[in-house]
Design a protein around this motif. Sequence first.
Motif, mmCIF file in Angstrom:
data_model
loop_
_atom_site.group_PDB
_atom_site.id
_atom_site.type_symbol
_atom_site.label_atom_id
_atom_site.label_comp_id
_atom_site.label_asym_id
_atom_site.label_seq_id
_atom_site.Cartn_x
_atom_site.Cartn_y
_atom_site.Cartn_z
ATOM 1 N N ARG A 37 5.801 6.697 6.440
ATOM 2 C CA ARG A 37 5.125 6.195 5.231
ATOM 3 C C ARG A 37 4.974 4.679 5.288
ATOM 4 N NH1 ARG A 37 3.282 6.516 0.306
ATOM 5 N NH2 ARG A 37 4.133 5.319 -1.431
ATOM 6 N N ALA A 38 6.011 3.993 5.713
ATOM 7 C CA ALA A 38 5.942 2.534 5.806
ATOM 8 C C ALA A 38 4.888 2.110 6.829
ATOM 9 C CB ALA A 38 7.306 1.969 6.190
ATOM 10 N N GLU A 39 4.836 2.809 7.951
ATOM 11 C CA GLU A 39 3.837 2.480 8.972
ATOM 12 C C GLU A 39 2.416 2.740 8.465
ATOM 13 O OE1 GLU A 39 2.630 3.843 13.499
ATOM 14 O OE2 GLU A 39 4.648 4.235 12.764
ATOM 15 N N LYS A 40 2.226 3.850 7.752
ATOM 16 C CA LYS A 40 0.895 4.168 7.214
ATOM 17 C C LYS A 40 0.455 3.126 6.194
ATOM 18 C CE LYS A 40 -1.819 7.783 4.957
ATOM 19 N NZ LYS A 40 -2.789 6.818 4.556
ATOM 20 N N LEU A 41 1.367 2.746 5.296
ATOM 21 C CA LEU A 41 1.016 1.729 4.301
ATOM 22 C C LEU A 41 0.703 0.393 4.967
ATOM 23 C CD1 LEU A 41 3.508 2.430 1.375
ATOM 24 C CD2 LEU A 41 1.044 2.778 1.395
ATOM 25 N N SER A 42 1.433 0.066 5.996
ATOM 26 C CA SER A 42 1.172 -1.175 6.725
ATOM 27 C C SER A 42 -0.198 -1.140 7.388
ATOM 28 C CB SER A 42 2.264 -1.385 7.773
ATOM 29 O OG SER A 42 2.017 -2.550 8.509
ATOM 30 N N ASP A 43 -0.526 -0.002 7.988
ATOM 31 C CA ASP A 43 -1.851 0.146 8.597
ATOM 32 C C ASP A 43 -2.958 0.073 7.550
ATOM 33 O OD1 ASP A 43 -0.689 0.397 11.085
ATOM 34 O OD2 ASP A 43 -0.877 2.595 11.158
ATOM 35 N N ASP A 44 -2.739 0.749 6.418
ATOM 36 C CA ASP A 44 -3.727 0.717 5.340
ATOM 37 C C ASP A 44 -3.919 -0.697 4.804
ATOM 38 O OD1 ASP A 44 -4.081 3.415 5.618
ATOM 39 O OD2 ASP A 44 -2.934 3.970 3.821
ATOM 40 N N PHE A 45 -2.836 -1.448 4.694
ATOM 41 C CA PHE A 45 -2.944 -2.831 4.227
ATOM 42 C C PHE A 45 -3.720 -3.674 5.231
ATOM 43 C CE2 PHE A 45 -1.351 -7.208 3.873
ATOM 44 C CZ PHE A 45 -1.705 -7.465 2.556
ATOM 45 N N ALA A 46 -3.454 -3.474 6.514
ATOM 46 C CA ALA A 46 -4.150 -4.237 7.551
ATOM 47 C C ALA A 46 -5.645 -3.916 7.565
ATOM 48 C CB ALA A 46 -3.543 -3.945 8.917
ATOM 49 N N GLN A 47 -6.006 -2.690 7.198
ATOM 50 C CA GLN A 47 -7.408 -2.291 7.176
ATOM 51 C C GLN A 47 -8.090 -2.631 5.852
ATOM 52 O OE1 GLN A 47 -7.372 1.879 8.073
ATOM 53 N NE2 GLN A 47 -6.662 1.556 10.178
ATOM 54 N N GLY A 48 -7.318 -3.124 4.898
ATOM 55 C CA GLY A 48 -7.890 -3.528 3.617
ATOM 56 C C GLY A 48 -7.983 -2.400 2.604
ATOM 57 N N LYS A 49 -7.407 -1.264 2.894
ATOM 58 C CA LYS A 49 -7.447 -0.136 1.970
ATOM 59 C C LYS A 49 -6.503 -0.342 0.786
ATOM 60 C CE LYS A 49 -8.536 3.236 5.562
ATOM 61 N NZ LYS A 49 -8.036 4.437 6.287
ATOM 62 N N ILE A 50 -5.453 -1.144 0.996
ATOM 63 C CA ILE A 50 -4.475 -1.434 -0.052
ATOM 64 C C ILE A 50 -4.413 -2.944 -0.238
ATOM 65 C CG2 ILE A 50 -2.041 -1.322 -0.700
ATOM 66 C CD1 ILE A 50 -1.727 1.106 1.030
ATOM 67 N N SER A 51 -4.416 -3.386 -1.488
ATOM 68 C CA SER A 51 -4.323 -4.824 -1.734
ATOM 69 C C SER A 51 -2.948 -5.227 -2.274
ATOM 70 C CB SER A 51 -5.415 -5.252 -2.718
ATOM 71 O OG SER A 51 -5.237 -4.582 -3.948
ATOM 72 N N ASN A 52 -2.095 -4.254 -2.567
ATOM 73 C CA ASN A 52 -0.784 -4.522 -3.136
ATOM 74 C C ASN A 52 0.248 -4.693 -2.021
ATOM 75 O OD1 ASN A 52 1.501 -4.715 -4.650
ATOM 76 N ND2 ASN A 52 1.230 -2.774 -5.734
ATOM 77 N N ILE A 53 0.508 -5.924 -1.637
ATOM 78 C CA ILE A 53 1.461 -6.209 -0.562
ATOM 79 C C ILE A 53 2.886 -5.850 -0.957
ATOM 80 C CG2 ILE A 53 1.768 -8.610 -1.244
ATOM 81 C CD1 ILE A 53 1.795 -7.331 2.350
ATOM 82 N N HIS A 54 3.186 -5.888 -2.254
ATOM 83 C CA HIS A 54 4.542 -5.592 -2.727
ATOM 84 C C HIS A 54 4.947 -4.161 -2.383
ATOM 85 C CE1 HIS A 54 4.478 -9.412 -4.737
ATOM 86 N NE2 HIS A 54 3.397 -9.063 -5.421
ATOM 87 N N GLU A 55 4.031 -3.236 -2.571
ATOM 88 C CA GLU A 55 4.313 -1.844 -2.258
ATOM 89 C C GLU A 55 4.597 -1.667 -0.763
ATOM 90 O OE1 GLU A 55 2.209 2.560 -2.561
ATOM 91 O OE2 GLU A 55 1.222 0.837 -3.469
ATOM 92 N N VAL A 56 3.842 -2.360 0.065
ATOM 93 C CA VAL A 56 4.024 -2.280 1.513
ATOM 94 C C VAL A 56 5.398 -2.830 1.906
ATOM 95 C CG1 VAL A 56 3.137 -3.037 3.754
ATOM 96 C CG2 VAL A 56 1.539 -2.447 1.920
ATOM 97 N N ILE A 57 5.765 -3.958 1.341
ATOM 98 C CA ILE A 57 7.047 -4.587 1.669
ATOM 99 C C ILE A 57 8.210 -3.732 1.188
ATOM 100 C CG2 ILE A 57 8.528 -6.570 1.167
ATOM 101 C CD1 ILE A 57 5.971 -8.279 1.173
ATOM 102 N N ILE A 58 8.103 -3.158 -0.001
ATOM 103 C CA ILE A 58 9.172 -2.309 -0.533
ATOM 104 C C ILE A 58 9.375 -1.085 0.346
ATOM 105 C CG2 ILE A 58 9.791 -0.781 -2.457
ATOM 106 C CD1 ILE A 58 8.536 -2.929 -4.319
ATOM 107 N N GLU A 59 8.295 -0.444 0.743
ATOM 108 C CA GLU A 59 8.412 0.739 1.605
ATOM 109 C C GLU A 59 8.970 0.376 2.983
ATOM 110 O OE1 GLU A 59 8.106 3.989 0.858
ATOM 111 O OE2 GLU A 59 7.794 3.299 -1.193
#
Length: 94
Positions: A42-64
Amino acid sequence: MIERIEGLGPVEKGGKIQKGSGADFSKALKEALEKVNDLQKRAEKLSDDFAQGKISNIHEVIIEAEKASIALRLTVEVRNRIVEAYRDIMRMQI
């Protein structure tokens, strides 16, 4: 000493070990490792999604990512303790 610890585990009165308790431990261990693996994925997927611009909430990525990191460190520490206990048992003289 074993007789004083009643109802806490697979040891019956008289020091006999109940059969079938090993399967429960291995099942619990397997489930715990699967949960750690799921947290890592899950953490890897959120990180990938953030890098691709699909997620703008960095806090969620860092928490996971922190949850996954803590779970992995705990798993490694548990493994180290199990190996240490095994080595202690193997060094015991009968």
